[in-house]
Design an enzyme around this catalytic site. Sequence first.
Site, PDB file in Angstrom:
ATOM      1  N   ASP A  57       0.863  -1.225  -0.017  1.00 53.69           N
ATOM      2  CA  ASP A  57       0.061  -0.062  -0.071  1.00 53.69           C
ATOM      3  C   ASP A  57       1.071   1.077  -0.106  1.00 53.69           C
ATOM      4  OD1 ASP A  57      -2.276   1.481  -0.067  1.00 53.69           O
ATOM      5  OD2 ASP A  57      -3.236   0.742   1.828  1.00 53.69           O
ATOM      6  N   ASP A  92      -3.925   7.209  -3.223  1.00 55.03           N
ATOM      7  CA  ASP A  92      -5.226   7.796  -3.469  1.00 55.03           C
ATOM      8  C   ASP A  92      -5.507   8.204  -2.343  1.00 55.03           C
ATOM      9  OD1 ASP A  92      -5.246   4.592  -2.744  1.00 55.03           O
ATOM     10  OD2 ASP A  92      -6.803   5.341  -1.604  1.00 55.03           O
ATOM     11  N   CYS A 241     -13.182 -24.499  17.588  1.00 54.60           N
ATOM     12  CA  CYS A 241     -12.468 -24.572  16.216  1.00 54.60           C
ATOM     13  C   CYS A 241     -11.434 -25.574  16.559  1.00 54.60           C
ATOM     14  CB  CYS A 241     -11.728 -23.375  16.049  1.00 54.60           C
ATOM     15  SG  CYS A 241     -10.449 -23.194  15.091  1.00 54.60           S
ATOM     16  N   CYS A 243      -8.145 -25.686  14.683  1.00 54.95           N
ATOM     17  CA  CYS A 243      -6.838 -25.382  14.305  1.00 54.95           C
ATOM     18  C   CYS A 243      -5.912 -25.769  15.612  1.00 54.95           C
ATOM     19  CB  CYS A 243      -7.010 -23.897  13.890  1.00 54.95           C
ATOM     20  SG  CYS A 243      -6.529 -22.533  15.585  1.00 54.95           S
ATOM     21  N   CYS A 246      -6.631 -23.822  18.941  1.00 53.71           N
ATOM     22  CA  CYS A 246      -7.470 -24.369  19.618  1.00 53.71           C
ATOM     23  C   CYS A 246      -7.517 -25.730  20.164  1.00 53.71           C
ATOM     24  CB  CYS A 246      -8.805 -23.986  18.802  1.00 53.71           C
ATOM     25  SG  CYS A 246      -8.961 -22.401  18.223  1.00 53.71           S
TER      26      CYS A 246
HETATM   27  N1  GUN Z   1      -6.580   0.610   3.231  1.00 50.82           N
HETATM   28  C1  GUN Z   1      -7.528   0.787   3.707  1.00 50.82           C
HETATM   29  N2  GUN Z   1      -8.454   1.710   3.110  1.00 50.82           N
HETATM   30  C2  GUN Z   1      -7.891   2.167   2.003  1.00 50.82           C
HETATM   31  C3  GUN Z   1      -7.935   3.044   1.138  1.00 50.82           C
HETATM   32  O1  GUN Z   1      -8.883   3.754   0.828  1.00 50.82           O
HETATM   33  N3  GUN Z   1      -6.689   3.380   0.086  1.00 50.82           N
HETATM   34  C4  GUN Z   1      -5.697   2.663   0.553  1.00 50.82           C
HETATM   35  N4  GUN Z   1      -4.880   2.932  -0.556  1.00 50.82           N
HETATM   36  N5  GUN Z   1      -5.467   2.023   1.385  1.00 50.82           N
HETATM   37  C5  GUN Z   1      -6.507   1.558   2.383  1.00 50.82           C
HETATM   38 ZN    ZN Z   2      -8.820 -21.890  16.181  1.00 46.56          ZN
END
Ligand code: GUN
Ligand code: ZN
Length: 611
Positions: A57, A92, A241, A243, A246
């Site tokens: 991101d 963004d 669960c 896993c 758990c």
């Molecule tokens: N992570 C959670 N929401 C967003 C978002 O609107 N844009 C970006 N780039 N990362 C995010």
């Molecule tokens: Zn579990």
Amino acid sequence: MVNPRAQDIPLPEIREMGFEGVITNSYIIWKDSGLRESVLAAGIHRHLGFDGVVMTDSGSFQLYKYGDVEVAPEEIIAFQGEIGSDIGVILDIPTPPDVGRRNAESDLKETIRRAGEATRPGDMLLAGTVQGSTHWDLREEGGKAMGALDFDLHPIGGVVPLMENYRFADLARVILHARRFLPPERPVHLFGCGHPMVFALAVALGCDLFDSAAYALYARDGRYITPGGTFHLETMAEFPCSCPVCSGYTPQELLAADRAERVRQLARHNLHATLEEMKRVKNAMAGGALWELVQERAAAHPALLEGLKAALGFNLEAGDPVSKQSAFFYTGPWSLKRPEVRRHLERLARIEERARALVILPDAGKPYSRHYGTFSNRDYHICVLSPVFGMVPTEIDDIYPLSQHVAPGEPDREQREFMKAASEEYSRGFHRVFVHESLAWLGLGDEVIRDIRGTGKGDELMKLRAMADYQFGQGAGRLLFPEGTRVERARTGKIRRVYLEGEYIFTSRASDGMLVPTMAGARRMLLLPWPGNRVVVSDQEAAGYVREGRSVFAGFVTDCDPQLRPYQEVVVVDGDDNLLATGRNLLSGPEMLRFKRGVAVKTRHGAVNLR
Ligand code: GUN
Ligand code: ZN
């Protein structure tokens, strides 16, 4: 989402669990000069110790949280390329829900402007986020603008607050509006969606990818994730669960452990629960039971039920397979809005030949024609009034899902209203209407009847034609099945084979009642007006393979019937409408026109063996 500095759970373990990709934050790396140098040197995969897909991101989340970031949009994209990210994200502007229109609009404008200037470093895939807050037209505008640019996938952004506040109806609206104009071949990523309770609904709405730090954040809060909801560890008597976490601990033991250990083990469980639901969703999709899973999840939380209802307020019929391996389950009035019901109501109008006297019978054992011992003929159009599908002509009752659905015995109020409206509308245009006495509450018809003695035998040719109209389009029955078409039935009464002039042309598939053409039948399907029920492969070489019986890859589809729904029976032709093959399309019409990869039609017979 994994922290680029320190992971709660070692990444090799995450990989081993079965996660194929992770997302991490490039801005956190960029901002810390020491970390930046070391990740630039090692590359993001080696730095994380993860050999799967790494998405990064851009710092938008920090922009959203702190109102500002220090990096320029083009700089952070380039940086994501330099550290070897597989999928980068533009910087963004995440606009939260309920923001005033002017602000949402100017944010969106800026996001689109940045998207337009983004250049892809090397072969990194690039994600163009759709924003627009909770303004539906802005979400559509965002989708349109992003979809027109050179991106590989599209995250839907600014939705974390909706999920945190369980506003799943608005989440559904955001997704559907944002997706409306996005190219169908590009995957859609739901940013920050990590609670497994939402996965089934989000996938049903067209989301393909999810990421979230929820598993770790919830663990720090002592919260245990299940697909039906979340529990506080202190309130738990047992772990529901199996896993490794758990199986190895009781809730009491984890509560007694030191905090770091407790958080780590809870995070591990939360990841397992997340992955398990993802597999459950995939399995439901493969078995044709995705809406059943969405309904099941919606039964666990009213907020999810709101989400389901909002989703079904949209017509999602065009992308929904026409045939499924599992039965349609009616679980409440919302089921009446499902794509399968909408499709039936639309396709009913396709049936061309109907007697002028209508007989309406109550729901009964399925298939109805077997239960009642006859079906429509030239004198009587015999229908069953289903509490799930409305009017069901007895001649098409084998076709999915008219015989393959389950509902509780007693219709609820909404079903009765639906039945009344459906029967009233359908009755129009008939000369006489006979209604079974058990349906007298409809207040409909010219005459109440007790049984259907005297209505005569079912008309085979009308039945075939009705089935073909319903399946292939109005008028198909007349073109495919002229006078003289002959039907061979199994001992159960089901159509086994259809012959014309001694030639075997169609069968009716036992599992879903669909008409399936032989090669001779496929040749008859060319009588249907172009481009109905066709997939066109113009390339000579590709056409050659298809003629030999190989499947049709989407990249070679040059044209097709835009109305194709997944899992129909289609004919594959070359550019001059010469028959190449017949088979079942796995993609819808618009999808196969755009997809560059994947199988568009699973070929059953190629024309190479055609005499
Ligand atoms: N992570 C959670 N929401 C967003 C978002 O609107 N844009 C970006 N780039 N990362 C995010
Ligand atoms: Zn579990």
